[in-house]
Write an enzyme that holds these catalytic residues in place. Structure first.
Site, PDB file in Angstrom:
ATOM      1  N   PRO A 276      37.507  37.502  54.954  1.00  0.00           N
ATOM      2  CA  PRO A 276      38.418  38.599  54.835  1.00  0.00           C
ATOM      3  C   PRO A 276      40.060  38.202  54.548  1.00  0.00           C
ATOM      4  O   PRO A 276      40.368  37.369  54.658  1.00  0.00           O
ATOM      5  CB  PRO A 276      38.574  39.240  56.698  1.00  0.00           C
ATOM      6  CG  PRO A 276      38.509  37.723  57.356  1.00  0.00           C
ATOM      7  CD  PRO A 276      37.463  36.897  56.475  1.00  0.00           C
ATOM      8  N   CYS A 345      59.919  47.086  30.504  1.00  0.00           N
ATOM      9  CA  CYS A 345      59.980  48.136  29.387  1.00  0.00           C
ATOM     10  C   CYS A 345      58.410  48.665  28.960  1.00  0.00           C
ATOM     11  O   CYS A 345      58.003  48.336  28.103  1.00  0.00           O
ATOM     12  CB  CYS A 345      60.334  47.539  28.229  1.00  0.00           C
ATOM     13  SG  CYS A 345      62.054  46.624  28.478  1.00  0.00           S
TER      14      CYS A 345
HETATM   15  N1  LLP Z   1      35.595  36.596  49.087  1.00  0.00           N
HETATM   16  C1  LLP Z   1      35.266  36.916  47.753  1.00  0.00           C
HETATM   17  C2  LLP Z   1      34.313  35.977  47.186  1.00  0.00           C
HETATM   18  C3  LLP Z   1      36.171  37.422  46.934  1.00  0.00           C
HETATM   19  O1  LLP Z   1      36.046  37.606  45.880  1.00  0.00           O
HETATM   20  C4  LLP Z   1      37.253  38.137  47.622  1.00  0.00           C
HETATM   21  C5  LLP Z   1      38.354  39.128  47.034  1.00  0.00           C
HETATM   22  C6  LLP Z   1      37.492  38.204  49.095  1.00  0.00           C
HETATM   23  C7  LLP Z   1      36.476  37.214  49.873  1.00  0.00           C
HETATM   24  C8  LLP Z   1      38.258  38.736  49.859  1.00  0.00           C
HETATM   25  O2  LLP Z   1      38.058  40.310  49.726  1.00  0.00           O
HETATM   26  P1  LLP Z   1      39.182  41.307  50.822  1.00  0.00           P
HETATM   27  O3  LLP Z   1      38.799  40.871  52.229  1.00  0.00           O
HETATM   28  O4  LLP Z   1      40.624  40.825  50.517  1.00  0.00           O
HETATM   29  O5  LLP Z   1      38.722  42.552  50.209  1.00  0.00           O
HETATM   30  N2  LLP Z   1      43.490  41.995  43.375  1.00  0.00           N
HETATM   31  C9  LLP Z   1      42.776  43.146  43.918  1.00  0.00           C
HETATM   32  C10 LLP Z   1      41.665  42.689  45.025  1.00  0.00           C
HETATM   33  C11 LLP Z   1      40.876  41.347  44.543  1.00  0.00           C
HETATM   34  C12 LLP Z   1      39.575  41.223  45.467  1.00  0.00           C
HETATM   35  C13 LLP Z   1      39.009  39.870  44.705  1.00  0.00           C
HETATM   36  N3  LLP Z   1      37.984  39.257  45.795  1.00  0.00           N
HETATM   37  C14 LLP Z   1      43.418  44.053  44.636  1.00  0.00           C
HETATM   38  O6  LLP Z   1      44.641  44.053  44.458  1.00  0.00           O
HETATM   39  O7  LLP Z   1      43.071  45.323  45.149  1.00  0.00           O
END
Ligand code: LLP
Length: 421
Positions: A276, A345
């Site tokens: 997570p 900008c």
């Molecule tokens: N594991 C893997 C293999 C991942 O690619 C990710 C996120 C996570 C875990 C963690 O996921 P979470 O629990 O945070 O949803 N920049 C984007 C989000 C990119 C997520 C990339 N991978 C945003 O700002 O929404």
């Protein structure tokens, strides 16, 4: 966001008034709450009581070493995607035995560093990666502990840029080919197969796609065991969504997610890894920024902030909603519609359009909420704006955990070749 409250009409993070921090640190800055990080981590890990689990916080969401150390002290491991994140996790005191290495493009150097550190598991996403990892491990006279990341071809029902579990996405190995690839992996001397890995996307607010993916994982584990593989671990990735909009329905509670996990993979006798990120850090942080000008065009009212798209990229990148709150609570009258924009900008440098707001004037502080995940980590120095500082609060204390670089430091990274006059 339980630890971000108005006390006497002034926004506090835990017991720390935001204006006092702004005064000392300058704006914009990110501010994280230790109590919220702790609460999110314990609620998440507590949901799996009685199960053999490792919670590997996804470092990419917020990789500040003070945040990592805070989570490490609660027992967190780390999900990393680069050599840089490995270095951070180790520096923060996360034991390598609780680190999983994910990502589609691991380089040879990164593999070497992770093997030398002794990470728990490599989540391998392609056959060429498997072959390279095998070579590197053989060369180091080691065996790499491996889970293959399966692409289960399910629609995670999230923003297209952060959905990862459909067959057209670059992630994982097609689940239909998994048995063949596991058979090939088993024949490689530097590879020790331990598990199956899946991650279908981020900001998931519907449990059904997760359930569909976990069912595929469970089916695959049974088949792989029939094929003679010793599967002892499943890694279910991250992805659980968080509330961004005050009127959004609450995303699924970790307890409901844990029920899905128990139902689908609970009886496999496997250790279960979770990754997570957002769920832990997202609502544990805000970005504090100051109004530089209020510009009235007759048609619109713009609050021009000193924070910009380089500091918090999510609205410009994904059109995502972040709640914006005044640091000095407004009385709720004289409400008007305001566009909150940065000084960069580009028209895309907009945090919110037509947001209801009380009267604003230059110098006022506002807080952009739910910015603890994918905020500071995605900041850049576009427009030669210094990387945004980060502050960690605990009770009535705060510490600057990443300071704002000065121009001299920024320019010291560059040089002019001697052929230029
Ligand atoms: N594991 C893997 C293999 C991942 O690619 C990710 C996120 C996570 C875990 C963690 O996921 P979470 O629990 O945070 O949803 N920049 C984007 C989000 C990119 C997520 C990339 N991978 C945003 O700002 O929404």
């Amino acid at each position: 966001m339980h630890h971000f409250n108005y006390v006497g009409g002034v926004l506090h993070v835990e017991d720390m008034p935001v204006p006092e921090m702004a005064e000392q640190v300058g704006t914009p800055f990110y501010c994280y709450s230790t109590a919220t990080l702790t609460r999110h981590f314990t609620v998440f890990s507590g949901a799996f009581d009685g199960m053999d689990t490792v919670v590997c916080y996804s470092v990419k969401a917020n990789s500040n070493i003070a945040v990592l150390r805070t989570l490490a002290s609660l027992g967190s491991g780390a999900d990393i995607v680069s050599g840089g994140e490995l270095a951070r996790a180790m520096k923060a005191g996360i034991p390598a035995s609780k680190i999983v290495f994910s990502g589609v493009g691991k380089t040879e150097d990164e593999m070497r560093a992770a093997l030398a550190a002794g990470v728990l598991q490599f989540n391998v996403e392609s056959e060429p990666e498997l072959e390279l990892l095998n070579q590197v491990a053989v060369d180091m006279v080691l065996e790499a502990p491996v889970a293959l990341r399966i692409n289960p071809d399910v629609d995670a029902k999230t923003h297209e840029k952060i959905a990862t579990g459909k067959s057209e996405n670059k992630f994982g190995l097609p689940w239909t080919q998994a048995r063949d690839i596991y058979a090939r992996a088993a024949a490689l001397p530097g590879i020790r197969i331990e598990g199956v890995d899946v991650h279908i996307g981020s900001q998931l607010t519907d449990l059904q796609p997760l359930e569909d993916a976990f069912v595929r994982v469970a089916e695959l584990v049974s088949l792989l065991r029939e094929d003679g593989h010793n599967i002892t671990r499943v890694d279910l990735g991250g992805g659980l969504g968080i509330p961004y909009h005050p009127e959004d329905p609450e995303p699924p509670h970790p307890d409901a997610y844990a029920d899905v996990v128990r139902r689908t993979v609970g009886d496999l006798g496997c250790q279960i890894v979770f990754e997570p990120g957002r769920m832990i850090a997202g609502n544990a942080g805000i970005m504090v920024t100051r109004v530089v000008y209020v510009k009235e065009t007759g048609e619109r009212t713009f609050a021009i902030l000193d924070g910009a798209m380089n500091d918090l990229a999510r609205p410009s990148l994904y059109g995502s909603y972040h709640h914006i709150q005044p640091v000095k609570e407004d009385a709720g009258d004289d409400m008007q519609l305001v566009d909150f924009v940065g000084p960069v900008c580009e028209t895309g440098d907009t945090f919110a359009t037509s947001r209801e707001s009380g009267p604003l004037q230059a110098g006022d502080l506002v807080a952009i909420m739910s910015a603890g995940a994918y905020g500071a980590v995605m900041a850049s120095s576009y427009n030669t704006r210094p990387l945004t500082p980060e502050v960690l609060v605990k009770d009535d204390q705060f510490a600057v955990v990443r300071r704002r670089p000065d121009y001299e430091e920024i320019l010291a990274q560059e040089s002019i070749p001697n052929w230029v006059d």
